[in-house]
Design a protein around this motif. Structure first.
Motif, PDB file in Angstrom:
ATOM      1  N   LYS A 187       4.589  57.669  29.730  1.00 58.26           N
ATOM      2  CA  LYS A 187       4.671  58.660  30.782  1.00 58.26           C
ATOM      3  C   LYS A 187       5.816  58.312  32.003  1.00 58.26           C
ATOM      4  O   LYS A 187       5.672  57.238  31.908  1.00 58.26           O
ATOM      5  N   HIS A 228      -2.657  54.808  28.670  1.00 59.89           N
ATOM      6  CA  HIS A 228      -3.278  53.506  28.621  1.00 59.89           C
ATOM      7  C   HIS A 228      -4.800  53.742  28.701  1.00 59.89           C
ATOM      8  O   HIS A 228      -5.637  52.797  28.353  1.00 59.89           O
ATOM      9  N   TYR A 236       9.155  55.964  43.185  1.00 57.35           N
ATOM     10  CA  TYR A 236       8.890  56.858  42.136  1.00 57.35           C
ATOM     11  C   TYR A 236       7.688  57.574  42.407  1.00 57.35           C
ATOM     12  O   TYR A 236       7.521  59.020  41.936  1.00 57.35           O
ATOM     13  N   ASP A 261       0.500  61.532  38.333  1.00 58.19           N
ATOM     14  CA  ASP A 261       0.433  60.213  38.045  1.00 58.19           C
ATOM     15  C   ASP A 261      -1.068  59.731  37.375  1.00 58.19           C
ATOM     16  O   ASP A 261      -0.741  58.828  36.476  1.00 58.19           O
ATOM     17  N   GLN A 291     -14.214  51.084  34.787  1.00 58.22           N
ATOM     18  CA  GLN A 291     -13.951  49.534  35.375  1.00 58.22           C
ATOM     19  C   GLN A 291     -14.031  49.564  36.881  1.00 58.22           C
ATOM     20  O   GLN A 291     -14.238  50.698  37.464  1.00 58.22           O
TER      21      GLN A 291
END
Ligand code: BG6
Length: 491
Positions: free
Chosen positions: A146, A176, A224, A233, A380
């Motif tokens: 991306k 990912h 960015y 994002d 996580q």
């Protein structure tokens, strides 16, 4: 035979992603014996640098141990670098000549990783296809990251462009999050446990929360980020991918196409998000913090225009219009510069009906109500699955009830088992030709369709951007909205 050797090309070899992720990943895969024998690696970028320089820059991300030095040197020797433009035919012809010489054959399989800014995707993908395809029977695979466009229209344009030069079979779109252990585990958890599959629906589930939190700001990536914002994002890709796996019907098999068919099907049942189901925010510096980073607000990032209204936090509520899920809110919440780094999925079950315990003492609930069961999959940090349940408070008389956890924390249960990094798994998948963990073009299109209208509203500044302080837990407005949709926060 020689045709079984491979060449792995890293486009954008001198850039940030290559240095921090791609080269270290290739080294770890090599170190662990996963890279096929006879593989060569070729970096390509515009800068006139050397292989040595690339490895020097990446050194601190490689984590080479002392006893791995010799192996590491062997790996470095398999690497070359070619400098060239991103838009001239002759440079790509030159690259392919170099590749033929390095691998000493023209039919080695070729994998191309585009670690490049989107502005050069078009020309690079075209020129690779024109000039760098291997001779038969070698195959080629293109790995892209991306951003896949900025909205539905630009993403479709990019897809059309790629489709001119590649078959869908050849394209590997990385997300990912699909390489993370606990995201891959959702499929096993859901479809190999009868006890879960029976309750995985609107009859038993009150709400689903998918949460992404980071405790860092944009850290100089503001240039960015400002063009994209948190929805593009993180939500359109990572969280929407998780949602599709949590919500899909049972695939026919574990084959990539069967799984991706189901993911697309469930996405197609989702209407575009409505502006009233969105809360967005932007972080400001915490003047009281001792940490200089936390004192910086988003607008202090050098790459960010002073009047930017780009969201760094967003919560969207999504409904899936099918028999399994009608009426169940899927609450997706993502934010940078919050109090912690965490990604988790919370499946909250409906309240237990009947008043049997109404008069008893429910110590863990401030309102004295029986707590709802909740299944939490922590992606996580510190991977875990735990189920919050009510139990009798041990040792006490009568029915004193306490909320507790059936706890499968991986660090305790699977001591010493190393969970590979997401990129390791995904790059290995590309070598092996496995498509399960990559995004198909129709999935991508569906994910854009769902967020497209609110992105337009946000870009036109029609949705208020609420400030929040670096280090806070989130926006109260978002928590209130989640409550309104029936999610119960505890503790
Ligand atoms: C990336 C986003 O895709 O994911 C980043 O562009 C974000 O903004 C990152 O920080 C988070 O990845 P992880 O694996 O650290 O959760």
């Amino acid at each position: 035979t020689g045709s079984e050797s491979h060449i792995f090309f890293v486009f954008g070899a001198s850039g940030d992603l290559a240095k921090k992720k791609i080269y270290p990943t290739l080294w770890w895969l090599y170190r662990d014996g996963f890279i096929p024998e006879g593989t060569h690696f070729i970096g390509y970028a515009r800068s006139q640098i050397t292989t040595e320089k690339i490895f020097e820059n990446a050194a601190k991300y490689m984590k080479v141990k002392d006893n791995e030095r010799d192996l590491y040197e062997k790996f470095v020797k398999l690497n070359s670098y070619v400098a060239g433009s991103y838009d001239k035919d002759e440079d790509f012809k030159h690259l392919t000549n170099e590749a033929n010489q390095i691998s000493n054959q023209e039919s080695a399989h070729r994998l191309f990783y585009l670690a490049l800014p989107p502005s050069v995707y078009g020309s690079v993908s075209e020129l690779i296809s024109k000039h760098c395809r291997p001779k038969s029977p070698g195959w080629m695979r293109l790995i892209v990251e991306k951003p896949f466009g900025k909205d539905l229209e630009s993403s479709n344009k990019l897809s059309e462009h790629l489709n001119k030069f590649y078959t869908e079979e050849e394209i590997y779109r990385i997300d990912h999050y699909l390489g993370k252990e606990m995201v891959q585990n959702i499929i096993v958890l859901r479809f190999s446990n009868q006890i879960l599959s029976r309750v995985w629906n609107r009859d038993s589930i009150a709400a689903v929360n998918i949460i992404f939190k980071e405790d860092i700001g944009t850290q100089g990536r503001g240039g960015y980020f400002d063009e994209f914002g948190i929805i593009r994002d993180v939500i359109q890709n990572h969280l929407m991918q998780i949602l599709s796996i949590v919500a899909m019907e049972k695939p026919r098999s574990t084959k990539g196409e069967d799984i991706r068919d189901e993911k697309v099907k469930v996405l197609r049942c989702i209407a575009p998000i409505k502006p009233e189901d969105v809360v967005i925010g932007q972080y400001t510096g915490d003047k009281n913090s001792k940490d200089p980073e936390r004192q910086q607000g988003y607008l202090d990032d050098k790459g960010v225009p002073k009047d930017s209204t780009t969201p760094t936090f967003a919560q969207v509520v999504i409904f899936i219009n099918n028999e399994r899920w009608a009426g169940v809110p899927f609450i997706l919440r993502a934010g940078k510069a919050l109090n912690e780094k965490k990604a988790e999925i919370r499946i909250q079950f409906r309240s237990t009906p009947g008043g049997m315990f109404d008069d008893d003492n429910h110590g863990s609930d401030p309102n004295g109500k029986l707590a709802r069961d909740e299944l939490v999959i922590r992606v996580q940090p510190n991977e875990a699955i735990y189920l919050k349940l009510n139990t009798k408070r041990p040792g006490e008389m009568g029915f004193s009830i306490e909320e507790t956890e059936l706890d499968l924390t991986y660090g305790n249960r699977y001591k010493g088992v190393k969970l590979p990094d997401a990129y390791e798994r995904l790059i290995l998948d590309v070598f092996m030709g496995s498509k399960i963990n990559f995004v198909r073009s129709d999935e991508l299109e569906q994910a854009w369709r769902i967020v497209d209208p609110i992105l337009e509203e946000i870009d036109k500044k029609k949705i208020p951007v609420i400030p929040y302080t670096f280090g806070s837990n989130g926006l109260n407005e978002a928590f209130d909205a989640a409550r309104k949709h029936g999610y119960i926060f505890r503790g």
